[in-house]
Design a protein around this motif. Structure first.
Motif, short mmCIF file in Angstrom:
data_model
loop_
_atom_site.label_atom_id
_atom_site.label_comp_id
_atom_site.label_asym_id
_atom_site.label_seq_id
_atom_site.Cartn_x
_atom_site.Cartn_y
_atom_site.Cartn_z
N LEU A 140 41.48 45.27 36.20
CA LEU A 140 40.83 44.95 37.47
C LEU A 140 40.40 46.18 38.24
O LEU A 140 39.69 46.07 39.25
CB LEU A 140 41.76 44.09 38.33
N GLY A 141 40.85 47.36 37.81
CA GLY A 141 40.48 48.60 38.49
C GLY A 141 41.49 49.11 39.49
O GLY A 141 41.23 50.09 40.19
N HIS A 142 42.67 48.48 39.58
CA HIS A 142 43.72 48.93 40.50
C HIS A 142 44.60 49.96 39.76
O HIS A 142 45.77 49.71 39.45
CB HIS A 142 44.55 47.75 40.97
N GLY A 176 37.03 40.40 44.71
CA GLY A 176 37.39 40.21 43.31
C GLY A 176 36.22 40.18 42.36
O GLY A 176 36.41 40.26 41.14
N ALA A 209 36.02 43.46 40.54
CA ALA A 209 37.22 43.60 39.70
C ALA A 209 37.11 42.73 38.45
O ALA A 209 37.44 43.18 37.34
CB ALA A 209 38.47 43.23 40.51
N ARG A 255 34.77 44.36 36.09
CA ARG A 255 35.40 45.48 35.38
C ARG A 255 36.31 44.95 34.27
O ARG A 255 36.37 45.53 33.18
CB ARG A 255 36.22 46.33 36.36
N LYS A 256 36.99 43.85 34.55
CA LYS A 256 37.88 43.27 33.53
C LYS A 256 37.08 42.81 32.31
O LYS A 256 37.47 43.08 31.17
CB LYS A 256 38.67 42.12 34.13
#
Length: 359
Positions: free
Chosen positions: A41-43, A308, A311, A314-315
């Motif tokens: 998710l980019g976290h 989201g 994110a 990105r996922k």
């Protein structure tokens, strides 16, 4: 540019390292999944960057290896669990699943977790139940630490105290994961270690001056609440609410003076189907999503995104092309692999650049 790795390879390494450090199969799988989901998710501050720290906590006994959460209170739609310092990513996953089961019966389910270990990325718990038609909220605070001063004060009292929600729509869910402070301690630490500056004046020095210098956090400074020096009463109020809902409902927190890295957690699950109906719920949230995306924007600016949306994009890309880890994380994984005699995943070769067109 950092190389990409296959999702399944990273998950296999992470779970194997956790098992080698003493965790059972199910907790190890859950923690590995939660950490990698954060990277998808980019976290990246709350993903595999934490794996070496978690192994260290298992080594020194401050993360428990065996057992189950203990039931403190259990009544109809609600329960309080003592997480017993077990892996927080795993126990929170269990709490989400249990809250969702209770919501299917009562319309709402709530599980408070006390004495939890760190729970990593809150957004990582939300997509699955949202796609099943449930709205889940996760709130968290760490009663053992303090980085955020109350609005108008200088002394750090609270942590960034995040609030996360997965909201079903008639398309992709909205995934909200926000701190009640402007930024997180993890990002301040990463930026400080790299000798950098924050993107804005997000922290406050010991005299109350806002700055972008993260080193003030080591000199009596604090992270500013959402709203900063001007409207920080808003983030401060939300942070107090999170502490009440996590430490208060769980009846364990700062008043007990804990010293070990951890979390107090509240999981809330709602079953819209038992309220006005799932179709009615997604009709409303879908309309709202469409209206936000269609909102006018300044000239030359991209359209409005939903929480989201980036994110989840990105996922999808990471699952298709490989996970690109933040600098330094691959080195940590390599050291863990070497320690436990595990195979380090092979990087995915980058595609050759397209040839320049001939003239």
């Amino acid at each position: 540019m950092e190389p990409r790795y296959r999702y399944e390879d990273l998950k296999k390494l992470a779970s194997a390292a956790l098992e080698a450090a003493g965790l059972g199969d199910k907790p190890a799988q859950a923690v590995a999944q939660g950490l990698i989901e954060a990277d998808l998710l980019g976290h990246t501050t709350h993903g595999l960057a934490l794996l070496a720290d978690y192994v260290e906590e298992l080594d020194n006994g401050t993360m428990e290896k065996e057992g189950q959460p203990a039931i403190v209170v259990d009544h109809a739609a609600i329960a309080t669990w003592d997480a017993r310092r077990l892996p927080g990513v795993w126990t929170t996953r269990l709490a989400v699943e249990e809250a969702a089961r209770r919501a299917e019966r009562f319309g709402i389910g709530a599980i408070a977790l006390r004495r939890s270990h760190h729970i990593a990325c809150l957004a990582a718990f939300l997509e699955e139940p949202a796609r099943k038609g449930q709205m889940v909220l996760v709130l968290s605070s760490d009663p053992s630490d303090s980085h955020v001063a109350p609005f108008g004060g200088l002394t750090p009292v609270m942590t960034p105290n995040p609030i996360a929600a997965g909201i079903p729509t008639d398309g992709d869910p909205m995934i909200i994961d926000i701190s009640t402070s402007i930024t997180t301690a993890a990002l301040c630490g990463r930026t400080r270690a790299a000798g950098g500056r924050l993107p804005g004046a997000w922290v406050m020095d010991e005299n109350g001056t806002a700055t972008d210098d993260p080193t003030v956090m080591k000199q009596g400074g604090s992270i500013l609440p959402v709203g900063g020096l001007d409207h920080g009463h808003k983030g401060y109020g939300l942070s107090l609410m999170v502490e009440a809902l996590t430490q208060g409902l769980g009846a364990y927190g700062r008043a007990d003076k804990p010293t070990e890295w951890g979390a107090s957690v509240l999981v809330l699950a709602f079953a819209p189907g038992l309220f006005g109906g799932l179709d009615g719920f997604t009709r409303q949230t879908g309309w709202l999503a469409d209206a936000c995306r269609a909102a006018r924007v300044p000239a030359g600016r991209p359209r409005v995104r939903l929480p989201g949306e980036a994110a989840l994009g990105r996922k999808r890309e990471a699952l298709a092309k490989g996970v690109r880890l933040h600098p330094g994380i691959a080195g940590d994984l390599g050291r863990l692999a070497a320690r436990f005699g595990l195979a380090m995943p092979t990087a995915i070769p980058e595609p050759e650049p397209a040839p320049e067109p001939t003239r």
